[in-house]
Structures are given as C-alpha cells and as structure tokens.
Scaffold this motif. Sequence first.
Motif, PDB file in Angstrom:
ATOM      1  N   GLY A 126       0.891  -1.179  -0.027  1.00  0.00           N
ATOM      2  CA  GLY A 126      -0.157   0.075  -0.152  1.00  0.00           C
ATOM      3  C   GLY A 126       0.695   1.046  -0.052  1.00  0.00           C
ATOM      4  N   ALA A 127       2.222   1.030  -0.370  1.00  0.00           N
ATOM      5  CA  ALA A 127       2.983   2.473  -0.333  1.00  0.00           C
ATOM      6  C   ALA A 127       2.388   3.414  -1.125  1.00  0.00           C
ATOM      7  CB  ALA A 127       4.354   1.856  -1.128  1.00  0.00           C
ATOM      8  N   THR A 128       2.332   4.833  -0.628  1.00  0.00           N
ATOM      9  CA  THR A 128       1.926   5.835  -1.671  1.00  0.00           C
ATOM     10  C   THR A 128       2.748   6.045  -2.736  1.00  0.00           C
ATOM     11  OG1 THR A 128       1.128   6.787   0.541  1.00  0.00           O
ATOM     12  CG2 THR A 128       1.098   8.303  -1.535  1.00  0.00           C
ATOM     13  N   PHE A 129       4.004   6.188  -2.434  1.00  0.00           N
ATOM     14  CA  PHE A 129       5.087   6.090  -3.721  1.00  0.00           C
ATOM     15  C   PHE A 129       6.111   5.119  -3.554  1.00  0.00           C
ATOM     16  CE2 PHE A 129       3.739  10.655  -2.277  1.00  0.00           C
ATOM     17  CZ  PHE A 129       3.403  11.160  -3.327  1.00  0.00           C
ATOM     18  N   VAL A 130       6.701   4.853  -4.773  1.00  0.00           N
ATOM     19  CA  VAL A 130       7.690   3.717  -4.759  1.00  0.00           C
ATOM     20  C   VAL A 130       8.867   4.590  -5.513  1.00  0.00           C
ATOM     21  CG1 VAL A 130       6.958   2.780  -7.003  1.00  0.00           C
ATOM     22  CG2 VAL A 130       8.314   1.532  -5.276  1.00  0.00           C
ATOM     23  N   SER A 131       9.968   4.395  -5.016  1.00  0.00           N
ATOM     24  CA  SER A 131      11.310   5.401  -5.479  1.00  0.00           C
ATOM     25  C   SER A 131      12.157   4.396  -6.053  1.00  0.00           C
ATOM     26  CB  SER A 131      11.554   6.044  -4.526  1.00  0.00           C
ATOM     27  OG  SER A 131      10.802   7.268  -3.945  1.00  0.00           O
ATOM     28  N   PRO A 132      12.174   4.145  -7.338  1.00  0.00           N
ATOM     29  CA  PRO A 132      13.341   3.487  -8.090  1.00  0.00           C
ATOM     30  C   PRO A 132      14.561   4.432  -8.293  1.00  0.00           C
ATOM     31  CG  PRO A 132      11.205   3.062  -9.190  1.00  0.00           C
ATOM     32  CD  PRO A 132      11.203   4.429  -8.264  1.00  0.00           C
ATOM     33  N   PHE A 133      15.536   4.081  -8.116  1.00  0.00           N
ATOM     34  CA  PHE A 133      16.855   4.980  -8.184  1.00  0.00           C
ATOM     35  C   PHE A 133      17.439   4.556  -9.395  1.00  0.00           C
ATOM     36  CE2 PHE A 133      18.121   6.182  -3.621  1.00  0.00           C
ATOM     37  CZ  PHE A 133      16.839   6.379  -3.241  1.00  0.00           C
ATOM     38  N   ILE A 134      16.978   5.509 -10.421  1.00  0.00           N
ATOM     39  CA  ILE A 134      17.724   5.045 -11.783  1.00  0.00           C
ATOM     40  C   ILE A 134      18.944   5.324 -11.872  1.00  0.00           C
ATOM     41  CG2 ILE A 134      15.137   5.297 -12.493  1.00  0.00           C
ATOM     42  CD1 ILE A 134      15.977   8.079 -13.884  1.00  0.00           C
ATOM     43  N   GLY A 135      19.542   6.711 -11.506  1.00  0.00           N
ATOM     44  CA  GLY A 135      20.933   6.919 -11.382  1.00  0.00           C
ATOM     45  C   GLY A 135      22.066   5.851 -11.225  1.00  0.00           C
ATOM     46  N   ARG A 136      21.502   5.308  -9.960  1.00  0.00           N
ATOM     47  CA  ARG A 136      22.353   4.318  -9.235  1.00  0.00           C
ATOM     48  C   ARG A 136      22.581   2.989 -10.276  1.00  0.00           C
ATOM     49  NH1 ARG A 136      22.107   4.675  -2.905  1.00  0.00           N
ATOM     50  NH2 ARG A 136      21.903   6.900  -2.660  1.00  0.00           N
ATOM     51  N   ILE A 137      21.213   2.585 -10.747  1.00  0.00           N
ATOM     52  CA  ILE A 137      21.148   1.835 -11.795  1.00  0.00           C
ATOM     53  C   ILE A 137      22.124   1.829 -13.060  1.00  0.00           C
ATOM     54  CG2 ILE A 137      19.692   0.397 -13.423  1.00  0.00           C
ATOM     55  CD1 ILE A 137      17.471   0.687 -11.393  1.00  0.00           C
ATOM     56  N   ILE A 151       8.158  -0.815 -14.278  1.00  0.00           N
ATOM     57  CA  ILE A 151       7.160  -0.624 -13.137  1.00  0.00           C
ATOM     58  C   ILE A 151       5.540  -0.061 -13.567  1.00  0.00           C
ATOM     59  CG2 ILE A 151       6.921   0.423 -10.930  1.00  0.00           C
ATOM     60  CD1 ILE A 151       9.953   0.085 -10.494  1.00  0.00           C
ATOM     61  N   VAL A 152       5.806   0.870 -14.176  1.00  0.00           N
ATOM     62  CA  VAL A 152       4.449   1.464 -14.493  1.00  0.00           C
ATOM     63  C   VAL A 152       3.816   0.637 -15.474  1.00  0.00           C
ATOM     64  CG1 VAL A 152       3.540   3.479 -16.430  1.00  0.00           C
ATOM     65  CG2 VAL A 152       5.751   3.776 -14.927  1.00  0.00           C
ATOM     66  N   GLY A 153       4.085  -0.221 -16.347  1.00  0.00           N
ATOM     67  CA  GLY A 153       3.614  -1.397 -17.220  1.00  0.00           C
ATOM     68  C   GLY A 153       2.803  -2.276 -16.011  1.00  0.00           C
ATOM     69  N   ALA A 157      -1.472  -2.719 -15.391  1.00  0.00           N
ATOM     70  CA  ALA A 157      -1.605  -4.121 -15.632  1.00  0.00           C
ATOM     71  C   ALA A 157      -2.570  -4.473 -14.438  1.00  0.00           C
ATOM     72  CB  ALA A 157      -0.800  -4.988 -16.157  1.00  0.00           C
ATOM     73  N   GLN A 158      -1.889  -4.112 -13.282  1.00  0.00           N
ATOM     74  CA  GLN A 158      -2.569  -4.616 -12.094  1.00  0.00           C
ATOM     75  C   GLN A 158      -3.317  -3.761 -11.239  1.00  0.00           C
ATOM     76  OE1 GLN A 158      -2.248  -8.056 -11.173  1.00  0.00           O
ATOM     77  NE2 GLN A 158      -1.035  -8.216 -13.173  1.00  0.00           N
ATOM     78  N   GLY A 159      -3.486  -2.543 -11.629  1.00  0.00           N
ATOM     79  CA  GLY A 159      -4.442  -1.805 -10.961  1.00  0.00           C
ATOM     80  C   GLY A 159      -3.873  -1.032  -9.659  1.00  0.00           C
ATOM     81  N   TYR A 160      -2.648  -1.198  -9.403  1.00  0.00           N
ATOM     82  CA  TYR A 160      -2.232  -0.591  -8.259  1.00  0.00           C
ATOM     83  C   TYR A 160      -1.926   0.857  -8.338  1.00  0.00           C
ATOM     84  CZ  TYR A 160       0.031  -5.181  -7.659  1.00  0.00           C
ATOM     85  OH  TYR A 160       0.255  -6.714  -7.299  1.00  0.00           O
ATOM     86  N   MET A 161      -2.381   1.430  -7.391  1.00  0.00           N
ATOM     87  CA  MET A 161      -2.377   2.888  -6.740  1.00  0.00           C
ATOM     88  C   MET A 161      -0.990   3.629  -6.587  1.00  0.00           C
ATOM     89  SD  MET A 161      -5.490   3.079  -8.203  1.00  0.00           S
ATOM     90  CE  MET A 161      -5.848   4.837  -7.889  1.00  0.00           C
ATOM     91  N   THR A 162      -0.029   2.675  -6.149  1.00  0.00           N
ATOM     92  CA  THR A 162       1.209   3.478  -5.981  1.00  0.00           C
ATOM     93  C   THR A 162       1.609   4.255  -6.994  1.00  0.00           C
ATOM     94  OG1 THR A 162       1.604   1.689  -4.357  1.00  0.00           O
ATOM     95  CG2 THR A 162       3.612   3.022  -5.155  1.00  0.00           C
ATOM     96  N   GLU A 163       2.145   5.387  -6.547  1.00  0.00           N
ATOM     97  CA  GLU A 163       2.894   6.234  -7.619  1.00  0.00           C
ATOM     98  C   GLU A 163       4.075   6.136  -7.853  1.00  0.00           C
ATOM     99  OE1 GLU A 163       1.519  10.431  -7.843  1.00  0.00           O
ATOM    100  OE2 GLU A 163       0.265  10.149  -6.079  1.00  0.00           O
TER     101      GLU A 163
END
Length: 217
Positions: A126-137, A151-153, A157-163
Amino acid sequence: MKFFIDTADLAQIQEAHDLGILDGVTTNPSLMAKVGIKGTDAINAHYKAICDIVDGPVSAEVVSTTFAEMVEEGKKLAEIHPNIVVKVPMIKDGIKAIKWFTDNGIKTNCTLVFSAGQAILAAKAGATFVSPFIGRIDDGSWDGVQLIEQIVGIYNAQGYMTEVLAASIRNPLHIVRCAEAGADVCTCPLSSILGLLKHPLTDIGLQQFLNDAKVFQ
C-alpha cells in the motif's frame, strides 16, 4: 508528471516554489547533514520549515531498520505536519511497516528500490510512492529508465494505486525520459530542473530579438 526537489536546502526549495513548478520535496538525513542540520529535534524542526514552504508531499526518512522502531519513528514524523510522507527502506521490516502505516492512514514512500519485484511488494503493502533509483542503476551499466517503464506497465496492468517516483535523477535528459516512460513523479536536484530551460537556439533567438528591438529604440 509532478516535480519534487531532492534537497534540504530551504533557499533552493523556495526558488523552486517561486518558479511555480514545485509539487513536493524528498530529503533524507544525508541531505540534512549537508546543510548543517543534525539531531532529532533540529531535523524535525527543519521538516516543519520545509512543509511551511511546500504545498505538497514532503518525504521524511526513518533511520530505524526494525518494524517496531520504524513504526514509532514514522508516527512521530507524521505528527510534524499533514504533508509529511514517511520514507521507508525496501527491506522486509520496511514492507511490514508500510502495511501498518497504510492501515493507519499514514502516507509512505518506499525508497531504495532497484527491481520490479521490489516495486510489486511495495504496491501490495500500500505504499503511496515507490522510488526506483535510476541513476544508481545507470552507474551499474544498466538503463534505469527501463525499470521505470517496467514498473509503470506492471502497475497499470494490475491496477496498483502506488505512484512511481523516479529518484536518483542526474540530469535533464533523465527527467524527459522518465516523463516519456510514464513516471508519476520525478525527484531531483534543482540544477536538473533548471537544465530543462536551456537550449542554444533559445539563446540565439532571444539575442536576435533583442538586436532587432534596438532598431525601434
């Protein structure tokens, strides 16, 4: 896409706010230390000062790593201001804490995310936001923006509300690519946002306009 600024510098936060493009702030103890803010009371007071400038989410990070300690720390952070979002690390107890916060009406930002699997767990909790660290990747010779797309896809597809909050952004191109990938939010230094203003043809065109205007003076 919303713009968050990743800093604890009040002057930079105010500048971004005055530009009219600021939607929120992310910060952490390391960023606090960079501006000389240390100690729990001083840090909490600084979070309040940030919230007084920003009319939007302000991520405040826990420094605990056990479920019970994260919950207690997060509750205190959430009491500082209604805009506070409790930032929680992507660990087992962090997921448990996110679920507890979600069930008790406290917004969360799951940080240090580096895979789609981690992002799924954060959304399930139920996280409000999820933070992928793209620069470190990117630093590991992979394409961080591809993770944003994945992640957006999945979330769509699953209807998750997390931004999806693209973090560890290093340059203006990262911002543009994250917007193309469908990120809900990007968080970055003010310098990266200001970099979006720049284009040599704009400078050339402006100078030409100014030169032509002199004819009529």
